[in-house]
Design an enzyme around this catalytic site. Structure first.
Site, PDB file in Angstrom:
ATOM      1  CG  ASP A   1      -1.666   1.233   1.471  1.00 12.81           C
ATOM      2  OD1 ASP A   1      -2.343   1.683   0.534  1.00 12.81           O
ATOM      3  OD2 ASP A   1      -1.578   1.781   2.585  1.00 12.81           O
ATOM      4  CB  ILE A   2       0.792   4.512  -1.510  1.00 12.91           C
ATOM      5  CG1 ILE A   2       1.204   3.805  -2.802  1.00 12.91           C
ATOM      6  CG2 ILE A   2       1.498   5.862  -1.404  1.00 12.91           C
ATOM      7  CD1 ILE A   2       0.897   4.582  -4.067  1.00 12.91           C
TER       8      ILE A   2
ATOM      9  N   GLY B   1      -5.338   2.704  -3.223  1.00 13.82           N
ATOM     10  CA  GLY B   1      -6.588   3.333  -3.626  1.00 13.82           C
ATOM     11  C   GLY B   1      -6.357   4.539  -4.510  1.00 13.82           C
TER      12      GLY B   1
ATOM     13  CE  LYS C   1      -5.326  -0.779  -1.445  1.00 12.28           C
ATOM     14  NZ  LYS C   1      -4.311  -0.336  -0.460  1.00 12.28           N
TER      15      LYS C   1
ATOM     16  CG  ASP D   1      -2.186   2.365   6.491  1.00 12.94           C
ATOM     17  OD1 ASP D   1      -2.535   3.449   7.007  1.00 12.94           O
ATOM     18  OD2 ASP D   1      -2.103   2.210   5.263  1.00 12.94           O
TER      19      ASP D   1
ATOM     20  CG  ASN E   1      -7.761   1.114   1.123  1.00 16.43           C
ATOM     21  OD1 ASN E   1      -7.147   1.101   2.183  1.00 16.43           O
ATOM     22  ND2 ASN E   1      -7.311   1.746   0.054  1.00 16.43           N
TER      23      ASN E   1
END
Length: 256
Positions: free
Chosen positions: A8-9, A43, A183, A206, A209
């Site tokens: 994730d970012i 996302g 995802k 974290d 989503n």
């Protein structure tokens, strides 16, 4: 390559100030040197993290929570929002005074010229209020739309529009996805292009989503700063993103 790691970012690769920690960048490089395949699952829209992909030398990614999947710079799967229910939702949102931001693979446009909820939400990602173009949705396939409303008003949309999945990411903003979008669904599409077993797939996240993704992969890792529900779903909980959580987890998992 025998292992695959998805990141994730926000709150995972990027810290609370939206910067990439040096140890995280080093960890991704070391993974690649060891023959571990790395990809992003976020996302965010593709245009929101081009520089990050270049910095990390990552060329495969899942955007819009699984609705836009790219493998080695080739688009392999798209799942746009259904236009008819979206138009009905837009009408209801306008009646309630809730603005929207429409997003395709290249850009985002708002249906309101200047709204505090849009400013506050996108500023948390270090993006400005988009240009207003209310009819953008009519001529473009959209992979995600942002709805801006307080938490207590989200339920109305969930009950009225079963064609969509709603995921809150900010006190004022909710992601709108096609029903069932996640995802995890995007990861499955990428796996069709690769010869990995799911037990050899790892994912770091974290936020809310990330729930399906952490449940689907062989090893789901929650950051120390993760939402409590995400920690409960993870196989492993590491340190906070600001405390080199990715690097430490990869070491403990034997990937570095």
């Amino acid at each position: 390559m025998s292992k695959l790691v998805f990141f994730d970012i926000d709150g995972t690769l990027l810290d609370h100030d939206k910067t990439l920690p040096a140890k995280t960048k080093e960890a991704v490089r070391l993974l690649r040197d060891k023959g571990v395949y790395t990809a992003i699952a976020t996302g965010r829209a593709p245009f929101m993290y081009e520089d990050l992909r270049k910095e990390l030398d990552i060329h495969s990614f899942i955007s819009y929570n699984g609705q836009y999947v790219v493998f080695e710079n080739e688009v392999i799967y798209v799942n746009p929002l259904p236009p008819d229910p979206l138009e009905r939702l837009i009408g209801k949102a306008q009646e309630k005074g809730h603005p929207l931001v429409f997003m395709n693979e290249l850009t985002m446009k708002a249906n309101h010229s200047d709204h505090a909820y849009i400013h506050d939400s996108l500023a948390s990602l270090k993006f400005a209020h988009p240009e207003s173009l209310p009819d953008f949705y009519k001529d473009n396939e959209l992979y995600q739309t942002l709805l801006f409303c307080p938490d207590e008003q989200e339920r109305f949309y969930e009950e009225t529009f079963p064609e969509f999945t709603f995921i809150r990411w900010h006190p004022y903003s909710v992601d709108i996805l096609p029903a069932g979008g996640s995802k995890a669904a995007g990861i499955k599409k990428m796996m069709e292009k690769l010869h990995f077993k799911m037990e050899d797939v790892y994912a770091f996240g974290d936020g809310l989503n990330d729930k399906e993704m952490l449940e689907e992969v062989g090893t789901g890792v929650a950051m120390g700063n993760a939402h409590p529900l995400i920690k409960a779903k993870a196989d492993f909980v590491t340190a906070d993103v600001a405390e080199d959580g990715i690097y430490l987890a990869l070491e403990k998992l034997g990937l570095l």
